[in-house]
Design a protein around this motif. Structure first.
Motif, short mmCIF file in Angstrom:
data_model
loop_
_atom_site.label_atom_id
_atom_site.label_comp_id
_atom_site.label_asym_id
_atom_site.label_seq_id
_atom_site.Cartn_x
_atom_site.Cartn_y
_atom_site.Cartn_z
N ALA A 78 0.83 -1.21 0.00
CA ALA A 78 0.00 0.00 0.00
C ALA A 78 0.86 1.26 0.00
O ALA A 78 0.60 2.21 -0.75
N ASP A 79 1.91 1.28 0.82
CA ASP A 79 2.81 2.44 0.85
C ASP A 79 3.39 2.72 -0.53
O ASP A 79 3.64 3.87 -0.89
N GLN A 105 1.99 2.05 -3.39
CA GLN A 105 0.95 2.14 -4.41
C GLN A 105 0.42 3.54 -4.60
O GLN A 105 0.01 3.94 -5.68
N VAL A 106 0.39 4.31 -3.52
CA VAL A 106 -0.44 5.52 -3.50
C VAL A 106 0.32 6.73 -4.07
O VAL A 106 1.51 6.89 -3.83
N GLN A 107 -0.42 7.53 -4.80
CA GLN A 107 0.08 8.81 -5.31
C GLN A 107 -0.61 9.90 -4.52
O GLN A 107 -1.82 10.10 -4.64
N SER A 108 0.17 10.64 -3.74
CA SER A 108 -0.47 11.56 -2.80
C SER A 108 -0.79 12.91 -3.42
O SER A 108 -1.53 13.69 -2.84
N GLY A 157 -1.36 6.43 -9.62
CA GLY A 157 -1.68 5.70 -8.40
C GLY A 157 -2.86 4.76 -8.55
O GLY A 157 -3.15 3.98 -7.65
N LEU A 158 -3.57 4.83 -9.67
CA LEU A 158 -4.77 3.99 -9.84
C LEU A 158 -4.42 2.61 -10.40
O LEU A 158 -5.29 1.74 -10.45
N LEU A 188 3.61 11.56 1.11
CA LEU A 188 2.53 10.61 1.40
C LEU A 188 2.34 10.43 2.90
O LEU A 188 1.22 10.52 3.42
N GLN A 240 -6.39 -0.50 -1.34
CA GLN A 240 -5.87 0.76 -0.80
C GLN A 240 -6.35 1.98 -1.56
O GLN A 240 -6.52 3.06 -0.99
N VAL A 241 -6.57 1.83 -2.85
CA VAL A 241 -6.67 3.00 -3.72
C VAL A 241 -8.10 3.54 -3.78
O VAL A 241 -9.06 2.78 -3.80
N LEU A 256 -5.20 7.96 0.93
CA LEU A 256 -3.81 8.31 1.27
C LEU A 256 -3.35 7.64 2.56
O LEU A 256 -2.18 7.70 2.90
N THR A 307 -2.16 4.88 4.21
CA THR A 307 -1.62 3.52 3.98
C THR A 307 -1.37 2.79 5.28
O THR A 307 -1.20 1.57 5.29
N LEU A 359 -12.42 1.38 -9.92
CA LEU A 359 -10.95 1.36 -9.86
C LEU A 359 -10.37 0.53 -11.00
O LEU A 359 -9.46 0.98 -11.70
#
Lengths: 442, 442, 442, 442
Positions: free
Chosen positions: B30-31, B33-36, B94-95, B156, C33-34, C95, C97, C156
């Motif tokens: 998860a860390d 994966q995400v685009q903040s 991030g998707l 993030l 997560q997303v 966001l 995570t 998603l």
């Protein structure tokens, strides 16, 4: 920031101020009221703000027993001077229908009379040189707004599907010989350790100083501006559709805005040039192929240079402001005194200009179009802003803008000089902006 | 664009590539994966995109019988290379939850093995120097993304109210002697006609060339960066509330965003420094007053310099990039070889650095913070972008960005050099950016 | 708000809660997560928020010696209950995570165990009926989020150009006989003074009460939903390009968004149906012409009805919610007990349904698609929200939303009932939404 | 859609048309030019568009040998009729400075003369009833725009920091007796199966038809509108800061817009009422505590009702439109004929009204403020839009808007009737909108 002008100050003040009113002749109160986009201002606002400038920076410090014409105007017609206090929000300038145009004209007349009185009999306590400097700054400021009155009016009229004209009538005819000039000739410069920037007598803004040394590699400038005909070639070659010619920010802008041609170009009924016409202060006109192409963003100008460089296999690019000024100041081309600059306001539909200069001197340096340069707008080494609120005039805009040089057909002639630094963001198109190519040598 | 490195290429390739994975240790899928925010990218994307770079610019041109690992990845993990074809929209990085982190790691391993095979036995038909250059460019690119992995992860984690830490634990202790240094000393330079830009052996990006002459007036650089303690003084003096210190665009930005302190500064329970803390990759920490202040925009850095200039009555400002490089390259301060650069990733919470250098040489030039300069990012005179798609690496961003110099605590040590030009828009704050003052002399 | 369920409460609680985890089987931590748009939420958030609901509304009031599992979760996983206190901003759910998926699952398990303990041995001081009601509300809430988990996951995955499938495999085959049904038959209703709304035993939300009288003019409902084949006809007839079929707000929305087809429809390689395919939780599938068309906005549904009315020259329109409920509740069609509702999650690619019901009863009322109605979502006469924070469940959304009726293939079967009022803004398309025509009679 | 009016049509036409010009008396061309927000229109546009309506829907179909006054006006002054063709973008209405106000007035006069000629001597071929109906529709349309001229002018003047007044002078004095009325009395209604909607003679819009039955539970309406004094109580009680009184969408709107008071309320120098004043068409005035509070959004009106309900412990709420019309049409209060409606334009600063009606009949139903209802704007059962382009008048707006009933002090008296359905989005505040409470009975 100024030096003596040969014209008596009171006469000069009256003449320059009256020119603003002359620009508004033939316009209705509605024409003068509307703000067509946040970047533009209503003509009435220009007439009021330039008056505010004299009231704030001339009358308030120099007039004995000064009292404001209307206390609310100090906030209402302040543009961006934080040092003067609160300001009316820029994007809402067009909503202020009161005071009306007649009241603003009356305010102009009253302030003009008070300034004239000061100039004709400056009070003993006043510092004469400081008063003269303040008045001269007000007149230079007035002249800047005279150009903006025209650019803003053009934008407004372009929003009207009826395509009204400010000054109807044909554009000046083009000399037949010019149309035969297929490609620009080049004017070479050796470069080396040169000096640019203002020094000596004559008015200049703080951002033109100090005069300083700069090293230039050998370069050449195109003898003339890029023409409408050349721009059609760029369009026909798919220049607006090919990302490789564009700065990344320019390509994003182009796509987001759907840009396909210079501002004010539109397709209309008619033969030739793919149906393209251009909207001008004379109304909708057909293209004038040998005349300079106007109302370009820096993004478009830069893309053109990259495309042309690839076509010709030469290191073409936009000039830097130092290259431009070095060429212009070195007397490389005909100057203002030589008549290269015609009666600006007759030329607002931008015909091709007579190439009267002989030899290899650059043409069209002054009075046709502002020329985008490759230089970001920043402080010269050792730059010091003016003291006080007028120090906000130039310095606080020195980020994320690009320099334009020369002066356009909408610029008052006496407001043009080789060291002048105009500046706008790269996406700006409603100014009279064009481009001249440069080339690396050696 | 490169020269021989003393380390065998295959070994260097394996070492640099593995460092990227080391940065992701301890992070969850998860860390990664995400685009903040649109400006940042997911860590998984960085791991994939750097692999894409090797597949596209090394394997595709040099590997006999090349076939893509997965055909869709060419579009999915292209960043901004128009010359390579379509791209997945940046804001949607991030998707993409599939391929998962394990698949991306497997892709990395597969591409690494194929590059290693190439490096160990380059096919006869391949141009060895071109292959080596392409691999080296890939590694330089990898190192840039290693820094971005850290800046993006910090952003993030800062969005999470639980304030997670990437590498928990205390920041290195500060030497007692340093805290006593109340004001920066100054290092003077004579200027004159100097040369800047890259030349000779060693890798450099195209934007660092050509080496060229530039005229500098006499100037001084502060011996150290502006500190957190000094920044508190600026805040206490109302620096964020007073428009006269700010560029106009900076003031508008500050008001629109409600900026009151450097990014990642927040008030929390605790004594001292007005309750201010800073969020770091080690978690939420109290201020470290003698340590450099980080995560500033150019707007803030510039405002600080104007405020300080008014306080001291001296012409303080940001240095130009030429001034900075001249000072750094002239050996004026301790270089990388002298150990001024500590183990970057241990320092991510930015303690004060030991002032080991004697005399009046500037300190903290490399490996602490990127230093904002007064220079807009543009082409050097005679600049030519690299040929092909890699020509999009730098040149197309040369508008409305400002140059940062030096290299930060998040920059791989061997990626730092005096001629390096980093660039970001003036409002950027999520990078490890700080400021050093300059002063006009004479 | 509830009545006795035949299943023992602890068993029901365990069964419903486990179903949420079953939906996430096969998904990665990244998939969970997303957040693909502000309207959707991450699956991990759904798993956490439903747990928050039990902790907040069951454990906190009923568990002796209650202490929170983690104090920060109260804010972090609150959705919109102002009465409970602060909330994490909705658009930033993706966001967070940390806590990771494993921690959220552990939290679920811990809260479930504590609720189970309460249910098996309610403390003497607790009001047994109130506890049972709170648990039942939590389970109904859980079931709503089970449907949202699927709609949000579909959104998603639709953002991923690799078109991943949640449950790969073919959609159920369609009975041959159904495909031959070219036009809907009509089911007439006399109307008059009818009653709608919930009354009596069984759970219902506050917004379904009170049961009340309403006058209905004679009307007919189409026997089945509008099909994908019929939608293709609308598209072929230019339905998306003709403003006269559209509500003004719908046309503006359509133009601004560039809408040309139902959400998740895309052109792909393949024969038939103009190349149109639909992205589903089973991956990208060809159209299934006799199956209902899904993922429509109210604007599209309404435009279709106007177009169809003009084609047929009959007063076709969307049904009101009262008309729909009167038809559904009067036993006009086969109900849940009669097996009209198939195993929801097998149907997520929406094949045509077997028309098992004989006579002229409406089909596909329950378990296929939510059906847009012509009714705005508002309070029933005499409506009273529940007391306390759960009073925010429904009432505060009663503006500018439209009612959908029925229940979709993603709705848990036992969550469906004739009086159920679902509601979304008119532009919503990511839900499993379709339409059934109504017609004025007499 | 219409029936005979007792006044001769030509006389009525001349009278109503001249009233529009009367509203613009005393305004400058600039006042008539500016569009202060996209929802509002310039007064010149209103004068032009209403003329366009007659030219398009009266002259074009009925005048023999019809030719347009100016061909471009058909597009330029179309508002939203897709059936008529292209339209000038709504948000750019204020940019059209040509034709000027004088030209628009000349167009009005020319079209009026041609309509008068038609009315006085309808050509044999024309359907007299259809012509009369078209003219009457044009006049009803004119009257709607007369109200909008005032609401739009008020908005424009409120944007001017100089606070200009349309009609300076004091508001009518308030009767002393009224100020003593501390709380509204209630008017009860039994409900049951009632009929609402227009039927019979007299003009009505299509959206008021067909007359139909509706079931109402027993209810009461407040005898008068909520006052400015009561609104101050709501503000003092923190009503704007407490989310529990607000619809979710209303709270989001309130926070995003920073709403703290009704539109046009502002704090100014002066004693009483916490310094609150209200900007009106008479200029800036102090509050008039017993007078109705105006310029509320539905969100604010709804929040007030919830707060008041909690204060009083009674089921207070907004009335539905059926409840309102049933009360108004049943003769429950004094009607237009009884003089409850004063000279609208004298009242634009909204003093309290004389409660001349005796007994328990609701007061202030007509001619004070439009009253927000709890009813979403939708079609009546069996609704059919008018045929042709005028069918776009009402039907296509039937989504996400709420109904207001009554008619305001800015509404022409003869344009008011009990069945009239006004409609705006819930956030609308620039109309003359207020609220009356309702209460469930039994």
């Amino acid at each position: 920031m100024m030096a003596a002008m040969s014209e008596p100050p009171a006469q000069r003040h009256a003449r320059v101020r009256s020119q603003s009113l002359a620009l508004a002749e033939g316009l209705s109160e509605a024409d003068c009221q509307v703000q067509s986009m946040p970047d533009a201002s209503p003509l009435k606002w220009h007439l009021a703000h330039t008056t505010w400038f004299f009231e704030t920076f001339v009358l308030e410090p120099f007039e004995p027993g000064y009292a404001p014409h209307h206390p609310a105007y100090r906030v209402l017609f302040n543009s961006y001077y934080q040092g003067v206090g609160e300001r009316h929000p820029r994007a809402q300038r067009g909503l202020v229908t009161r005071p009306g145009l007649a009241e603003v004209r009356a305010w102009r007349a009253a302030v003009d009379a008070r300034v004239q009185a000061l100039l004709r009999a400056p009070p003993a306590a006043a510092d004469g040189a400081a008063l003269a400097a303040a008045v001269e700054l007000g007149l230079q400021h007035e002249q800047q707004h005279q150009e903006l009155m025209l650019t803003d009016l053009l934008h407004l009229f372009a929003c009207n599907p009826l395509a009204p004209a400010w000054r109807p009538g044909p554009a000046p005819a083009i000399g037949a010989g010019e149309a035969a000039d297929p490609a620009p000739a080049w004017c070479p410069f050796e470069g080396g350790l040169v000096e640019i920037g203002h020094a000596g007598a004559g008015f200049a803004f703080d951002n033109e100083t100090p005069r300083h040394r700069q090293w230039l590699a050998p370069y050449a400038l195109a003898r003339r501006l890029v023409t409408q005909g050349e721009w059609l070639e760029f369009m026909a070659a798919g220049g607006y559709r090919e990302p490789r010619w564009w700065l990344a920010a320019g390509w994003d802008w182009r796509q987001a805005q759907g840009i396909e041609a210079p501002q004010y170009w539109q397709r209309a009924e008619g033969v030739g040039a793919g149906g393209w016409h251009r909207f001008t202060l004379r109304g909708l006109l057909p293209l004038d192929l040998p005349a300079p192409v106007a109302h370009l963003s820096l993004y478009e100008a830069d893309a053109y240079a990259r495309w042309r460089a690839a076509c010709e296999g030469r290191p073409l690019r936009l000039p830097t402001e130092a290259e431009w000024e070095h060429a212009a100041a070195a007397g490389a081309g005909p100057g203002l005194a030589e008549g290269n600059f015609a009666d600006g306001q007759a030329w607002l539909a931008l015909p091709a200009r007579a190439g009267s200069a002989k030899g290899d001197a650059p043409l069209q340096l002054f009075g046709d179009l502002w020329e985008w340069t490759a230089s970001s707008y920043g402080p010269y080494p050792g730059f010091r802003p003016w003291a006080g609120a007028v120090g906000e005039y130039n310095g606080k805009f020195m980020i994320e803008q690009s320099v334009l040089r020369g002066g356009s057909c909408a610029t008052p002639r006496e407001h043009i000089r080789a060291s002048y630094r105009n500046f706008f963001p790269a996406a700006t198109r409603w100014q009279f902006s064009g481009l001249r190519l440069a080339c690396d040598l050696g």
